[in-house]
Design a protein around this motif. Sequence first.
Motif, PDB file in Angstrom:
ATOM      1  N   GLY A   1       0.793  -1.220   0.000  1.00 59.67           N
ATOM      2  CA  GLY A   1       0.000   0.000   0.000  1.00 59.67           C
ATOM      3  C   GLY A   1       0.826   1.272   0.000  1.00 59.67           C
ATOM      4  O   GLY A   1       0.318   2.342   0.327  1.00 59.67           O
TER       5      GLY A   1
ATOM      6  N   ASP B   1      -4.026   5.636   3.863  1.00 58.10           N
ATOM      7  CA  ASP B   1      -5.234   5.735   3.048  1.00 58.10           C
ATOM      8  C   ASP B   1      -6.337   6.514   3.763  1.00 58.10           C
ATOM      9  O   ASP B   1      -7.229   5.927   4.367  1.00 58.10           O
TER      10      ASP B   1
ATOM     11  N   ASP C   1      -8.581   8.405   2.330  1.00 57.26           N
ATOM     12  CA  ASP C   1      -9.594   8.895   1.396  1.00 57.26           C
ATOM     13  C   ASP C   1     -11.028   8.533   1.763  1.00 57.26           C
ATOM     14  O   ASP C   1     -11.957   9.280   1.440  1.00 57.26           O
TER      15      ASP C   1
ATOM     16  N   GLN D   1      -0.769   9.883   1.703  1.00 60.37           N
ATOM     17  CA  GLN D   1      -1.066   9.310   0.393  1.00 60.37           C
ATOM     18  C   GLN D   1      -2.543   9.522   0.078  1.00 60.37           C
ATOM     19  O   GLN D   1      -3.397   9.221   0.908  1.00 60.37           O
ATOM     20  N   THR D   2      -2.841  10.014  -1.096  1.00 61.08           N
ATOM     21  CA  THR D   2      -4.249  10.225  -1.434  1.00 61.08           C
ATOM     22  C   THR D   2      -4.463  10.173  -2.938  1.00 61.08           C
ATOM     23  O   THR D   2      -3.555  10.491  -3.710  1.00 61.08           O
ATOM     24  N   ARG D   3      -5.675   9.782  -3.306  1.00 62.95           N
ATOM     25  CA  ARG D   3      -6.038   9.855  -4.721  1.00 62.95           C
ATOM     26  C   ARG D   3      -6.621  11.224  -5.054  1.00 62.95           C
ATOM     27  O   ARG D   3      -6.957  11.496  -6.195  1.00 62.95           O
TER      28      ARG D   3
END
Length: 712
Positions: free
Chosen positions: A369, A536, A538, A575-577
């Motif tokens: 990840g 994560d 998000d 971390q991100t979209r």
Amino acid sequence: MARTDDRQASVSAVEADGTTGRRYARVALDVPIAPCFDYLVPPALDGRIAAGDWVLVPWGRGRKIGIVLGLADTAEIAAEKVRPIMGRVDEAPPSSSAWLELIDFTARYYHRHPGEVMLPAVPKLLRTPPSARQRKESAFARARKRFVAPAGSPSPDMAAAPGLKPAQAEALAALEQGEGFGVFLLHGVTGSGKTEVYLRFIASRLAADPIAQVLVLVPEIALTPQLAERVRARFPGEPIAILHSGLAEGERAASWLAVADGRARILVGTRLAVLAPVPGLAGIIVDEEHDPSYKQQEGVHYSARDLAVLLASQRRIPVVLGSATPSAETWQAARTGRYRLLTLPERASGAPAPRIEVLAIDRDMPPDGLAEAARAAIAEVLADGGQALVFLNRRGYAPVLACGQCGWLSRCDDCSAYRVLHRVAQRRPQAAGGARFRLVCHHCGGEQAVPRGCPACGDTDLRPVGRGTQRLEEALAQTFPEARIARLDRDVARRRGAAEAMLDAVHGGEVDLLVGTQMLAKGHDFQRLRLVVVADPDGALFAADFRAPERLFATLMQVAGRAGRFARDGRVLVQTRFPGEPLFAALQAHDFAGFADRMLAERREAGLPPFGHQALLRTEAAAPDDALGFLGAARDALLAILAATPELAAHVRCFDPVPMPVARLAGRERAQLLVESGSRPLLHRALSRWLPELDGLAGRSRWQLEVDPSEI
Ligand code: ADP
Ligand code: ZN
Ligand code: ZN
């Protein structure tokens, strides 16, 4: 304290019975069916019973301990049905009028009966009627004996206390200058020295008056020992009481009684401590005031933070709300000057704020990840002998198990949710295959073995989808085979002593890489920790609850605060979209004010709290139609009340009933109905008229009302 309208309705009927001349006590019991219950004061107790006294009364075939709310010359029920009080609990601490007022307010505000508030606030040992085979010594006597005050000087031990930074000194001066009631928001990041200000504030309150007491609230049981330890170190001669739901009953009774008797001058506790009687209360501290744990989620859904502010206003004393990321409600109050804002802008250690970077990632991630840059950053810190933390707020191995053939998903039979794949501790480490995993529902706790084949199509291609902390830990072990890895989440913490052992290992330098949930984010000082990777975040960005971004920002600030508290090069990688989300820009700039001001502007636009006030009616029934049907009838009843009163109609809004986000829980169908108003008094007026109608409409549905709901 009894509802006067109830009383007036029955007065004449009772007088006609000719019972005048006898005395009745209105007694609060922990029974949800009525505000209070009438008992006859027997001749032996004539003149010895007053409001606030604890009494033993008959209840059905048993007995209960209740608290007298008031006395009356008439009974509300037929005279022949009134039973006499069995005895007075002479050892109980006298209930101050201040405590009774707090209870009364809480009951009114949350639309519950006083007994439902006051009796659960008393430790079980003290409110359980003594048994027939009663011990020689009463529960009170034993509890009083248990609490032993330390022998020592009552003055604080300042030997290890740091000299205050100017911002701390300024904050303390403001707290000390305040006369009477005042709400202070102490806004400062983790490590900015808030606790040091609390300790000085406690010292000054205690020094001002020999019977003064101070209440310190913390959001979680896990945080009480740390803070209590710091308080104890500063006040070595001062008796300190601890109150939370994790204590053994005997300890809890001892602490509670020591506070109620005035023997303990400092009380450190979780939300339930706000309802303890503290006769000499002279100051209140609410640490991490934004924390959702301050909202009680069972029984009376009170907010301990809000009650702390109310309590301070009743007692005309100062209350300090501390946070790095204040709640929207508190921030708005500080912005408008209702609360006094005190800011600690820097870390007390002098370490600069950690550098926060946002890493854009794709949907498809490698098994660990981690984006390439995050992996490199961890490798660098580890090579240099530092510690790194990977934060993932999702426990278990994978959030769902799926069939690669037909698309079957591991749904819970009893809830509208997926059962989460968990790796379970192995009894025999070599045991083969399937037995190592189980499917567990996080909502109802339902568990099952992992099926050998897909229950729908029989195919054996069952795959975990997504990643929880267990899977992350496993993948990180592959990526960093040399690193000593430790995980902390609720599954680990469930084993007695496991969390402490893990944290000891971290502090002892036996861990290089930490993996964990929110549990790692709060309150811990990790000396060698230099890097935090947020794996994560998000899911929380687009959650249905309008408070989700506020919570996410608070969590990220908190976990970021773990990095480099002592080093000069603390670093945080998120971390991100969705790297363009404004929340991340504010986070990078350490700009809580910018984030909060934008959030408040949106809330104002939408009429949401703190600009609007809410109440949520929740129900559960065996069938979805029953739940929604009841709420539909409840809504119609409210609309009729509103239609009859133009002022209410203009300011109170009732939404349509909807299923709850997790609509089915443990086989029960759940739905909710939201009522909103720009005016708190009008909302409450509408609720007071509406609630008495609900039992008649509910049929077999159970219902409960939450005022100021924390989750929607
Ligand atoms: P917070 O409660 O805001 O997280 P603390 O009060 O725990 O902050 O302070 C963080 C660290 O800095 C602690 O180790 C504390 O002893 C230290 N500290 C606090 N105030 C000072 C100061 N004025 N000078 C030096 N160190 C300080
Ligand atoms: Zn299948
Ligand atoms: Zn379930």
